[in-house]
Design an enzyme around this catalytic site. Sequence first.
Site, PDB file in Angstrom:
ATOM      1  N   HIS A  11       0.662  -1.038  -0.090  1.00 59.01           N
ATOM      2  CA  HIS A  11      -0.054  -0.233   0.519  1.00 59.01           C
ATOM      3  C   HIS A  11       0.680   1.154  -0.213  1.00 59.01           C
ATOM      4  CE1 HIS A  11      -3.141  -2.154   0.842  1.00 59.01           C
ATOM      5  NE2 HIS A  11      -3.100  -2.856   1.507  1.00 59.01           N
ATOM      6  N   LYS A  41      -4.321 -10.303  -7.838  1.00 60.25           N
ATOM      7  CA  LYS A  41      -5.063  -8.930  -6.374  1.00 60.25           C
ATOM      8  C   LYS A  41      -6.989  -8.318  -6.564  1.00 60.25           C
ATOM      9  CE  LYS A  41      -5.244  -6.807  -1.928  1.00 60.25           C
ATOM     10  NZ  LYS A  41      -3.965  -6.225  -1.056  1.00 60.25           N
ATOM     11  N   HIS A 114      -3.030  -2.783   8.226  1.00 58.86           N
ATOM     12  CA  HIS A 114      -4.496  -2.965   6.480  1.00 58.86           C
ATOM     13  C   HIS A 114      -4.652  -1.915   6.323  1.00 58.86           C
ATOM     14  CE1 HIS A 114      -7.947  -4.969   5.308  1.00 58.86           C
ATOM     15  NE2 HIS A 114      -8.716  -4.294   5.861  1.00 58.86           N
TER      16      HIS A 114
END
Length: 119
Positions: A11, A41, A114
Amino acid sequence: ETRYEKFLRQHVDYPRTAAPDTRTYCNQMMQRRGMTLPVCKFTNTFVHASAASITTICGPGGAPAGGNLRDSTASFALTTCRLQGGSQRPPCNYNGGTSTQRIRIACDGGLPVHYDRAI
């Protein structure tokens, strides 16, 4: 790879990797960061900010959002990559979009682990 290291790999792209357009950016980055094998993904968001500035969301730069989730007080430059076509089998073909938004992340031990969503 720790959960924090995985978060960084999936990320964080700072400074933003140069590419002629978001489609090229997404196809390069998703492959480079290991999100196209063994399956593609479906969607992934890259945050174009330093790991340190994202980590502040786990402290004074964020507000509780239930459980271990926290909402950023600041907005971040984002690129969201979405898989095109129905199959998650490689080769993967992505399209991308950019925005500047606040984000919701999960923290563990004071570190982001996350990416939940843009808010």
